[in-house]
Design a protein around this motif. Structure first.
Motif, PDB file in Angstrom:
ATOM      1  N   LEU A 151       0.846  -1.189   0.000  1.00  0.00           N
ATOM      2  CA  LEU A 151       0.000   0.000   0.000  1.00  0.00           C
ATOM      3  C   LEU A 151       0.884   1.242   0.000  1.00  0.00           C
ATOM      4  O   LEU A 151       1.822   1.340   0.785  1.00  0.00           O
ATOM      5  CB  LEU A 151      -0.924  -0.004   1.212  1.00  0.00           C
ATOM      6  CG  LEU A 151      -2.048  -1.043   1.189  1.00  0.00           C
ATOM      7  CD1 LEU A 151      -2.719  -1.115   2.551  1.00  0.00           C
ATOM      8  CD2 LEU A 151      -3.075  -0.681   0.130  1.00  0.00           C
ATOM      9  N   ARG A 152       0.570   2.177  -0.891  1.00  0.00           N
ATOM     10  CA  ARG A 152       1.429   3.341  -1.049  1.00  0.00           C
ATOM     11  C   ARG A 152       1.477   4.181   0.212  1.00  0.00           C
ATOM     12  O   ARG A 152       2.522   4.732   0.574  1.00  0.00           O
ATOM     13  CB  ARG A 152       0.929   4.184  -2.227  1.00  0.00           C
ATOM     14  CG  ARG A 152       1.783   5.410  -2.536  1.00  0.00           C
ATOM     15  CD  ARG A 152       1.263   6.121  -3.759  1.00  0.00           C
ATOM     16  NE  ARG A 152       1.246   5.225  -4.927  1.00  0.00           N
ATOM     17  CZ  ARG A 152       0.683   5.555  -6.082  1.00  0.00           C
ATOM     18  NH1 ARG A 152       0.076   6.721  -6.223  1.00  0.00           N
ATOM     19  NH2 ARG A 152       0.704   4.703  -7.083  1.00  0.00           N
ATOM     20  N   HIS A 153       0.346   4.302   0.909  1.00  0.00           N
ATOM     21  CA  HIS A 153       0.293   5.127   2.108  1.00  0.00           C
ATOM     22  C   HIS A 153       0.298   4.305   3.384  1.00  0.00           C
ATOM     23  O   HIS A 153       0.047   4.841   4.465  1.00  0.00           O
ATOM     24  CB  HIS A 153      -0.961   6.013   2.070  1.00  0.00           C
ATOM     25  CG  HIS A 153      -1.055   6.868   0.836  1.00  0.00           C
ATOM     26  ND1 HIS A 153      -0.250   7.964   0.626  1.00  0.00           N
ATOM     27  CD2 HIS A 153      -1.837   6.747  -0.273  1.00  0.00           C
ATOM     28  CE1 HIS A 153      -0.550   8.510  -0.563  1.00  0.00           C
ATOM     29  NE2 HIS A 153      -1.504   7.788  -1.115  1.00  0.00           N
ATOM     30  N   GLY A 154       0.554   3.008   3.268  1.00  0.00           N
ATOM     31  CA  GLY A 154       0.656   2.173   4.444  1.00  0.00           C
ATOM     32  C   GLY A 154      -0.655   1.677   5.005  1.00  0.00           C
ATOM     33  O   GLY A 154      -0.666   0.845   5.916  1.00  0.00           O
ATOM     34  N   ARG A 155      -1.765   2.135   4.495  1.00  0.00           N
ATOM     35  CA  ARG A 155      -3.073   1.692   4.972  1.00  0.00           C
ATOM     36  C   ARG A 155      -4.107   1.957   3.883  1.00  0.00           C
ATOM     37  O   ARG A 155      -3.836   2.651   2.904  1.00  0.00           O
ATOM     38  CB  ARG A 155      -3.473   2.445   6.251  1.00  0.00           C
ATOM     39  CG  ARG A 155      -3.533   3.954   6.092  1.00  0.00           C
ATOM     40  CD  ARG A 155      -3.746   4.657   7.420  1.00  0.00           C
ATOM     41  NE  ARG A 155      -3.777   6.105   7.291  1.00  0.00           N
ATOM     42  CZ  ARG A 155      -4.885   6.809   7.105  1.00  0.00           C
ATOM     43  NH1 ARG A 155      -6.058   6.179   7.029  1.00  0.00           N
ATOM     44  NH2 ARG A 155      -4.851   8.118   6.995  1.00  0.00           N
ATOM     45  N   GLN A 156      -5.273   1.376   4.046  1.00  0.00           N
ATOM     46  CA  GLN A 156      -6.359   1.518   3.079  1.00  0.00           C
ATOM     47  C   GLN A 156      -7.191   2.739   3.456  1.00  0.00           C
ATOM     48  O   GLN A 156      -8.062   2.668   4.331  1.00  0.00           O
ATOM     49  CB  GLN A 156      -7.203   0.245   3.040  1.00  0.00           C
ATOM     50  CG  GLN A 156      -6.436  -0.976   2.551  1.00  0.00           C
ATOM     51  CD  GLN A 156      -7.250  -2.247   2.602  1.00  0.00           C
ATOM     52  OE1 GLN A 156      -8.197  -2.335   3.374  1.00  0.00           O
ATOM     53  NE2 GLN A 156      -6.893  -3.236   1.803  1.00  0.00           N
ATOM     54  N   ARG A 157      -6.914   3.857   2.778  1.00  0.00           N
ATOM     55  CA  ARG A 157      -7.598   5.102   3.103  1.00  0.00           C
ATOM     56  C   ARG A 157      -8.929   5.189   2.356  1.00  0.00           C
ATOM     57  O   ARG A 157      -9.032   4.792   1.194  1.00  0.00           O
ATOM     58  CB  ARG A 157      -6.721   6.301   2.749  1.00  0.00           C
ATOM     59  CG  ARG A 157      -5.353   6.271   3.408  1.00  0.00           C
ATOM     60  CD  ARG A 157      -4.602   7.572   3.181  1.00  0.00           C
ATOM     61  NE  ARG A 157      -4.537   7.931   1.776  1.00  0.00           N
ATOM     62  CZ  ARG A 157      -3.966   9.057   1.324  1.00  0.00           C
ATOM     63  NH1 ARG A 157      -3.431   9.907   2.190  1.00  0.00           N
ATOM     64  NH2 ARG A 157      -3.932   9.311   0.042  1.00  0.00           N
ATOM     65  N   LYS A 158      -9.939   5.754   3.022  1.00  0.00           N
ATOM     66  CA  LYS A 158     -11.258   5.878   2.396  1.00  0.00           C
ATOM     67  C   LYS A 158     -11.223   6.842   1.218  1.00  0.00           C
ATOM     68  O   LYS A 158     -11.934   6.648   0.234  1.00  0.00           O
ATOM     69  CB  LYS A 158     -12.273   6.350   3.437  1.00  0.00           C
ATOM     70  CG  LYS A 158     -12.538   5.330   4.530  1.00  0.00           C
ATOM     71  CD  LYS A 158     -13.583   5.839   5.507  1.00  0.00           C
ATOM     72  CE  LYS A 158     -13.869   4.799   6.587  1.00  0.00           C
ATOM     73  NZ  LYS A 158     -14.866   5.281   7.574  1.00  0.00           N
ATOM     74  N   ARG A 159     -10.400   7.866   1.297  1.00  0.00           N
ATOM     75  CA  ARG A 159     -10.343   8.827   0.200  1.00  0.00           C
ATOM     76  C   ARG A 159      -9.815   8.185  -1.080  1.00  0.00           C
ATOM     77  O   ARG A 159     -10.258   8.531  -2.177  1.00  0.00           O
ATOM     78  CB  ARG A 159      -9.475  10.026   0.604  1.00  0.00           C
ATOM     79  CG  ARG A 159      -7.978   9.714   0.695  1.00  0.00           C
ATOM     80  CD  ARG A 159      -7.168  10.851   1.251  1.00  0.00           C
ATOM     81  NE  ARG A 159      -7.281  10.915   2.693  1.00  0.00           N
ATOM     82  CZ  ARG A 159      -6.542  11.691   3.466  1.00  0.00           C
ATOM     83  NH1 ARG A 159      -5.637  12.481   2.903  1.00  0.00           N
ATOM     84  NH2 ARG A 159      -6.682  11.700   4.771  1.00  0.00           N
ATOM     85  N   ASP A 160      -8.866   7.259  -0.934  1.00  0.00           N
ATOM     86  CA  ASP A 160      -8.353   6.559  -2.117  1.00  0.00           C
ATOM     87  C   ASP A 160      -9.424   5.672  -2.732  1.00  0.00           C
ATOM     88  O   ASP A 160      -9.551   5.592  -3.962  1.00  0.00           O
ATOM     89  CB  ASP A 160      -7.134   5.718  -1.744  1.00  0.00           C
ATOM     90  CG  ASP A 160      -5.975   6.560  -1.245  1.00  0.00           C
ATOM     91  OD1 ASP A 160      -5.845   7.702  -1.731  1.00  0.00           O
ATOM     92  OD2 ASP A 160      -5.213   6.089  -0.386  1.00  0.00           O
ATOM     93  N   LEU A 161     -10.214   5.012  -1.888  1.00  0.00           N
ATOM     94  CA  LEU A 161     -11.295   4.178  -2.415  1.00  0.00           C
ATOM     95  C   LEU A 161     -12.360   5.040  -3.097  1.00  0.00           C
ATOM     96  O   LEU A 161     -12.870   4.678  -4.169  1.00  0.00           O
ATOM     97  CB  LEU A 161     -11.916   3.364  -1.280  1.00  0.00           C
ATOM     98  CG  LEU A 161     -13.053   2.427  -1.675  1.00  0.00           C
ATOM     99  CD1 LEU A 161     -12.592   1.415  -2.705  1.00  0.00           C
ATOM    100  CD2 LEU A 161     -13.622   1.733  -0.451  1.00  0.00           C
ATOM    101  N   LEU A 162     -12.706   6.181  -2.506  1.00  0.00           N
ATOM    102  CA  LEU A 162     -13.686   7.069  -3.140  1.00  0.00           C
ATOM    103  C   LEU A 162     -13.164   7.608  -4.467  1.00  0.00           C
ATOM    104  O   LEU A 162     -13.916   7.732  -5.445  1.00  0.00           O
ATOM    105  CB  LEU A 162     -14.026   8.227  -2.187  1.00  0.00           C
ATOM    106  CG  LEU A 162     -14.807   7.844  -0.925  1.00  0.00           C
ATOM    107  CD1 LEU A 162     -14.988   9.065  -0.029  1.00  0.00           C
ATOM    108  CD2 LEU A 162     -16.161   7.259  -1.295  1.00  0.00           C
TER     109      LEU A 162
END
Length: 416
Positions: free
Chosen positions: A341-352
């Motif tokens: 993961l590029r930011h180290g976690r699954q961010r909601k903004r990336d999914l949106l």
């Protein structure tokens, strides 16, 4: 509830979950072998040996079940974790697994097990922190041997009895004598909990902390804040008497009140455990003709082809690629074999952002059409446009009369 009763209750729950979900775990195994592994072979250009190593791990049904259970029997998360673990194994675990005899960990003889039929391992934490070699590499290799030992034991039991009860876990005796907060390697412990255990999930049924005293309370207060709650439920602090009630004395070393010889005098049964690579499928591969004599001579002179020592690095993978193990989230493959993961976690903004991009790719032509129609209606129905329509009609009539002179004269004679 005593420690022994809790261990039996946890074992019964595990066996019940195994019986209820083993069919789904077998389906996941078939999906990995049929769909995911061929894609990895093409993507990473794996040779036959690497593909055989991958199949060896994927054919371990009990490992697939442990992955499935770790993700609470959720299929997509299990497939994602299995793919990530497979890439890690190909990059980290060598084809010829070297046998390390680290002094800090040892498996007791396999004929001596706990009351639930599970093998027992002994870990001496003081010697672990004093180990002069590459302790992380030694732990990785020994964990792989522990997995291979479980696989071998289950295969033997399956041949002897078709209605077998699988052996899924070990019981660990963790000797913390001589350890304090000052000499504890917290980085190593954190690495083991968060990096290595997820690669070999669910292999420990219980951990008995031995030689615990008030001097270790500070260290335990630090460790228990790191461990998840399910792991804390499997940690016990038995006294010598409670340990002998949970474990038969005939299966314990002399150091812990048992009848076995001391640990240095015991032979580690994992010394004879080695991976057996299954033969690669030959039906799909073309048969090669024997080389001619000149070709054979050239082959002998040039020597065997060099085998790559490293897997190819993962290139750039889009968030919506079917090769992305974290579908919908941006990953980074720079200087890494396994996508992360590029930011180290699954961010909601990336999914949106990904969902918005998918929606736009699907409906952008319809949006363009609606905007064009709305713009045309806006131009036609605007107030200024409606006021200018009568004046334009008059101008068109005057222009038409100029082009047709007879129409003006005819209208004049008719008036007379």
């Amino acid at each position: 509830m005593s420690i022994e009763e809790r261990l039996h209750a946890q074992h019964n729950l595990l066996m019940e979950a195994y019986q209820n979900n083993i069919a789904s775990a077998r389906t996941i195994q078939q999906t990995l072998l049929r769909d995911i592994l061929p894609g990895l072979v093409d993507e990473l250009e794996l040779d036959e040996e690497s593909e055989a190593r991958a199949r060896l791990w994927l054919n371990d049904l009990e490992s697939m079940f442990r992955l499935f259970k770790r993700h609470k029997f959720t299929v997509p998360f299990t497939l994602e974790h299995a793919r990530d673990t497979l890439l890690w194994r190909l990059a980290v675990i060598p084809a010829d697994l070297p046998y390390h005899t680290p002094p800090f960990i040892q498996c007791l003889p396999l004929e001596h097990r706990d009351p639930c039929g599970r093998p027992v391992i002994v870990v001496r934490l003081a010697q672990l922190f004093q180990f002069s070699g590459d302790v992380r590499e030694a732990l990785v290799h020994y964990m792989e041997r522990l997995r291979l030992n479980l696989q071998s034991m289950n295969c033997i039991d399956a041949r002897e009895d078709g209605s077998r009860t699988p052996i899924l876990q070990y019981v660990a005796l963790l000797d913390i004598g001589g350890i304090s907060v000052q000499n504890a390697n917290m980085d190593l412990m954190t690495w083991y909990i968060f990096e290595l255990v997820p690669r070999f999930p669910g292999m420990l049924a219980a951990v008995f902390i031995l030689n615990y005293s008030w001097a270790h309370s500070g260290l335990w207060n630090i460790v228990k804040r790191v461990l998840p709650q399910p792991a804390l439920a499997r940690v016990f602090f038995p006294s010598r008497q409670e340990l002998l009630q949970c474990m038969p004395s005939a299966g314990l070393p002399q150091e812990y009140g048992g009848a076995l010889p001391s640990l240095p005098a015991l032979e580690d049964p994992l010394a004879n455990v080695s991976p057996t690579v299954p033969p690669a499928p030959s039906s799909s591969s073309p048969q090669r003709l024997p080389p001619s004599e000149p070709e054979a001579a050239d082959a002998v002179a040039s020597g065997p082809p060099p085998t790559p020592t490293h897997l190819p690095r993962v290139g750039s993978i889009a968030a919506t690629s079917h090769l992305n193990p974290y579908f919908g989230y941006p990953v980074s493959g720079r200087d890494a074999i396994t996508p992360r993961l590029r930011h180290g976690r699954q961010r909601k903004r990336d999914l949106l952002r990904t969902l918005a991009g998918l929606w736009w790719a699907r409906w952008k032509h319809h949006v363009y059409a609606v905007l064009c129609v709305a713009l045309a209606l806006l131009v036609i129905l605007s107030p200024r446009r409606r006021r200018s329509i009568p004046m334009r009609i008059v101008r068109w009539r005057l222009a038409l009369r100029r082009l047709v002179p007879g129409s003006a004269s005819g209208s004049g004679s008719g008036s007379r």
